[in-house]
Design an enzyme around this catalytic site. Structure first.
Site, PDB file in Angstrom:
ATOM      1  N   GLU A 180       0.832  -1.203   0.000  1.00 40.42           N
ATOM      2  CA  GLU A 180       0.000   0.000   0.000  1.00 40.42           C
ATOM      3  C   GLU A 180       0.867   1.255   0.000  1.00 40.42           C
ATOM      4  OE1 GLU A 180      -1.246  -2.887   1.555  1.00 40.42           O
ATOM      5  OE2 GLU A 180      -2.456  -2.724  -0.247  1.00 40.42           O
ATOM      6  N   ASN A 258      -1.547  -7.142  -3.989  1.00 45.91           N
ATOM      7  CA  ASN A 258      -1.783  -6.202  -5.084  1.00 45.91           C
ATOM      8  C   ASN A 258      -0.485  -5.688  -5.682  1.00 45.91           C
ATOM      9  OD1 ASN A 258      -1.866  -4.727  -2.307  1.00 45.91           O
ATOM     10  ND2 ASN A 258      -1.207  -3.153  -3.763  1.00 45.91           N
ATOM     11  N   ASP A 305      -7.004  -3.755  -5.030  1.00 51.16           N
ATOM     12  CA  ASP A 305      -6.352  -4.316  -3.832  1.00 51.16           C
ATOM     13  C   ASP A 305      -6.856  -5.721  -3.526  1.00 51.16           C
ATOM     14  OD1 ASP A 305      -4.704  -4.513  -1.599  1.00 51.16           O
ATOM     15  OD2 ASP A 305      -6.169  -3.582  -0.263  1.00 51.16           O
TER      16      ASP A 305
HETATM   17 CA    CA Z   1      -2.949  -5.108  -0.312  1.00 48.75          CA
END
Ligand code: CA
Length: 711
Positions: A180, A258, A305
């Site tokens: 992230e 992700n 995500d």
């Molecule tokens: Ca993630």
């Protein structure tokens, strides 16, 4: 002892032969196949209503607890916040030793999803723990003294470890998180359990040529990244949760997260067909070398995500009439996958929660067909949210019922690109505008609650992996509930977000036991037997990503965030200390002198930069400070805290690269406004609040529907 590693039948046989011996829970998921199932049946459908607390251990923390304890040779090993390790007598709860790795509190700034830890691995007289700041530490199992320690991540990049290590054939395996943030490239590493020497490392995404492992596989992956800038920056694809192992095939399985940033249009310059391998994939590597064996990408070119890090479960299932070795995952993307674990061949997938990002899954290849463009400038409300249809909270599998017990969630999310995104290494960097989630300033808090309550749901789903459909479903009060445990006693255990520990009939979903608590549970339960007595243990401590970003727990009155390890047995009589809710009085804020424009700007900035920890719309769903309650003395020091990092050692990051003094003042103006609104809401007459809440509940579905049409 019953090491549940190969098949239920073998385990049952072992249990029968050694009826008098203790029954361990030797690894977080009770064996390489990670079923989270126990052969124990002393506690069963006929008597679970007599289950009671026998002892508890206070961790002294108020943040999330995500560990599943491990029980070996009469000792229960578990972890708490900031990667602390505890060893307790599994029968009495007496603390044998504890170990604090002294994680620098500034590491909390790089923890997307709370300062949590999901447990230890135990083998050959050692206890292994991954720390939030990226170390893998081996402790002496008898004393808790460190034996060796290795830094597994670059310390100048925003990596974190929250996962439990796994021990496989004398190797300790550990991954990490951080996708992230900008600047993270995912990998899994194997270390020798004796001395911490690295055996191999597998990178999940291509990167600089000088540290490429698996050159052929990564060269192939590089072709699926049209813009190599992002892989040079990091690329994401972090291995942050699950590892399973098939000793016969000698294959190690794990998931990847992700690609970075989430916004695929930034990542790929608008290319519609780039897959960004091996992000959002289930992967298999050869255990002895770490060489690539196969991959299956659950979400090609992920834009939402949809990490593939939900726990992997290995079973042999009858597919078209013959047994087949398969791997199961209830993915964040809302689909339940069944793959052949020998070569990754797709067998089947079906949605286990509501989803609107895919029109379907190709029945031959398993590739999703997108339901239109993921999002454009206006944003799109999509299900599941980044929290996932199923996240890290572990599902369990019972060979008795053939069902998989999935803690599932239905949460929508407005995916909207961030207008001017420039990645800053170490800073939060999804390329999406989190401020899009913000409620307009001035919205009645009761209306906000009604809208959230109407939009989100949690459920426990008993999934039949052969027929690819739910056998039964139990609705929960909220999303973000605990992982599950299945037992030969015909039971499924699960803790819940709203503060309960429950047992259900594994065959029917009938609620058989409901133990009320003052805090939420997100961790997974486990069970063991000592001297003929079966115990069930679970960590209680609300937290994790959904909680930090606001969750719904903010609305549970009298919430006590103190963390405990709870242990139960039949006839247990212990009781927890009475709840100690956080202070609920809001200090009188200074009068608001800001203009509506300044407050609106503060709303956007708060929800973009502060909400992932302090809660959306300035409503904290955890013990992280609720900024509506900001004491006025602290208010005067906001510049020093936000821009100069005055509270870095308490875990509060500094934002000097993202914000300036004018913007901090705008955030403060927004917080003053929110404090005033909340005080007004709390002081209105109860009957009037009830009338309004009733009315809002009536209109919430229509308002949410209209909002969905707009996006
Ligand atoms: Ca993630």
């Amino acid at each position: 002892m019953c090491y549940f590693r190969y098949a239920a039948s073998l385990c049952l046989l072992t249990a029968a032969l050694a009826a008098a011996a203790d029954t361990a829970w030797p690894s977080v998921a009770n064996g390489f196949f990670e079923h989270r199932y126990s052969v124990l049946d002393q506690i069963n459908t006929g008597n679970v209503d007599r289950l009671g607390l026998v002892w508890y251990f206070a961790t002294g923390s108020r943040r999330g607890l995500e560990a599943t304890p491990v029980m070996v040779d009469g000792t229960l090993y578990t972890t708490g916040t900031w990667s602390r390790v505890y060893a307790l007598d599994a029968r009495t709860g007496r603390l044998k030793w504890s170990y604090d790795p002294q994680v620098p509190r500034r590491a909390g700034a790089w923890a997307c999803c709370d300062v949590v830890n999901r447990g230890v691995a135990v083998d050959a007289g050692k206890v292994f723990v991954g720390t939030l700041d990226g170390r893998l530490i081996a402790l002496d199992a008898a004393t808790g003294k460190p034996v060796w320690s290795v830094q597994t991540t670059p310390t100048d990049r925003p990596y974190t470890i929250t996962m439990a290590p796994r021990v496989i054939d004398g190797m300790v395996l550990i991954g990490n998180g951080g996708a992230e943030y900008a600047g993270v490239r995912g990998y899994l590493t194997a270390y020798d359990e004796n001395d911490g020497c690295q055996r191999w490392r597998f990178y999940t995404v291509p990167g600089p040529a000088d540290d490429a492992s698996n050159p052929q596989a990564l060269a192939r992956a590089a072709k699926t990244w049209p813009d190599a800038r992002w892989t040079q920056l990091g690329g994401g694809g972090t291995v942050w949760n699950t590892i399973a192992y098939d000793p016969r095939l000698k294959l190690i399985y794990f998931g990847s997260g992700n690609a970075s940033p989430w916004n695929r249009y930034l990542r790929n310059g608008g290319a519609e067909d780039s897959d960004d391998l091996f992000s959002a994939s289930i992967l298999a590597v050869h255990a002895d070398t770490g060489r690539y064996a196969w991959h299956f990408q659950t979400t090609p070119g992920d834009a939402w995500d949809y990490d593939a890090d939900g726990n992997l479960v290995l079973v042999d299932l009858p597919i078209d009439g013959r047994p087949r070795p398969v791997i199961l995952q209830a993915n964040k993307n809302g689909f339940f996958y069944v793959l052949d674990r020998r070569d990754g061949t797709f067998i089947s997938a079906n949605a286990f929660v509501a989803q609107n990002w895919a029109a379907g899954i190709d029945p031959k290849t398993g590739r999703p067909q997108l339901a239109g463009r993921p999002y454009d400038d206006g944003g799109r409300i999509t299900r599941p949210a980044p929290y996932g249809g199923h996240n890290w909270q572990d599902m369990s599998y019972s060979p008795d019922t053939g069902l998989v017990y999935v803690p599932a969630a239905d949460v929508p999310f407005l995916y909207q690109p961030e207008p001017r995104f420039a990645p800053l290494i170490g800073a939060w960097g999804t390329g999406l505008d989190l401020a899009a989630q913000a409620a307009p300033p001035g919205m009645d808090p009761l209306l906000l609650k009604a809208l959230v309550d109407n939009a989100v749901a949690g459920k426990l789903v008993a999934w039949d992996p052969v027929r690819q459909r739910a056998a039964w479903t139990v609705k929960q009060a909220m999303p973000w509930n605990g992982g599950t445990l299945a037992t030969h006693g015909g039971l499924v255990f699960e803790g819940t977000a709203d503060g309960a520990f429950r047992a259900y009939d594994a065959g029917t979903g009938k609620l058989l036991w409901d133990y009320k608590l003052a805090n939420g549970i997100i961790a997974s339960p486990m069970t063991y037997e000592i001297e003929g007595t079966q115990y069930v243990a679970v960590m209680m401590g609300w937290g994790g990503s959904f909680a930090l970003s606001g969750g719904q727990a903010a609305y549970v009155p009298g919430r006590d965030y103190r963390g405990y390890l709870l242990v139960f047995k039949l006839g247990g009589q212990a009781t927890l200390p009475p709840p100690q809710p956080l202070d609920s009085g809001i200090p009188q804020p200074p009068p608001s002198t800001a203009t509506p424009l300044q407050i609106a700007a503060g709303n956007r900035l708060y929800n973009q930069y502060c909400a992932v920890c302090h809660g959306a719309n300035a409503i904290s769903g955890s013990a992280i400070p609720d900024l509506r309650y900001l004491p006025n003395a602290v208010r005067g020091a906001l510049d020093r805290i936000v821009l100069e990092g005055a509270l870095q050692n308490a875990g509060m990051p500094e934002f000097s690269r993202q914000l300036d003094a004018r913007q901090v003042a705008e955030i403060d103006a927004y917080l003053i406004k929110r404090a005033q609104e909340t005080r007004a809401s709390l002081t209105q007459p109860g009957w009037w609040a009830s009338v309004k809440a009733f009315f809002y509940r009536l209109i919430a579905p229509a308002l949410n529907w209209i909002n969905a049409l707009r996006h």
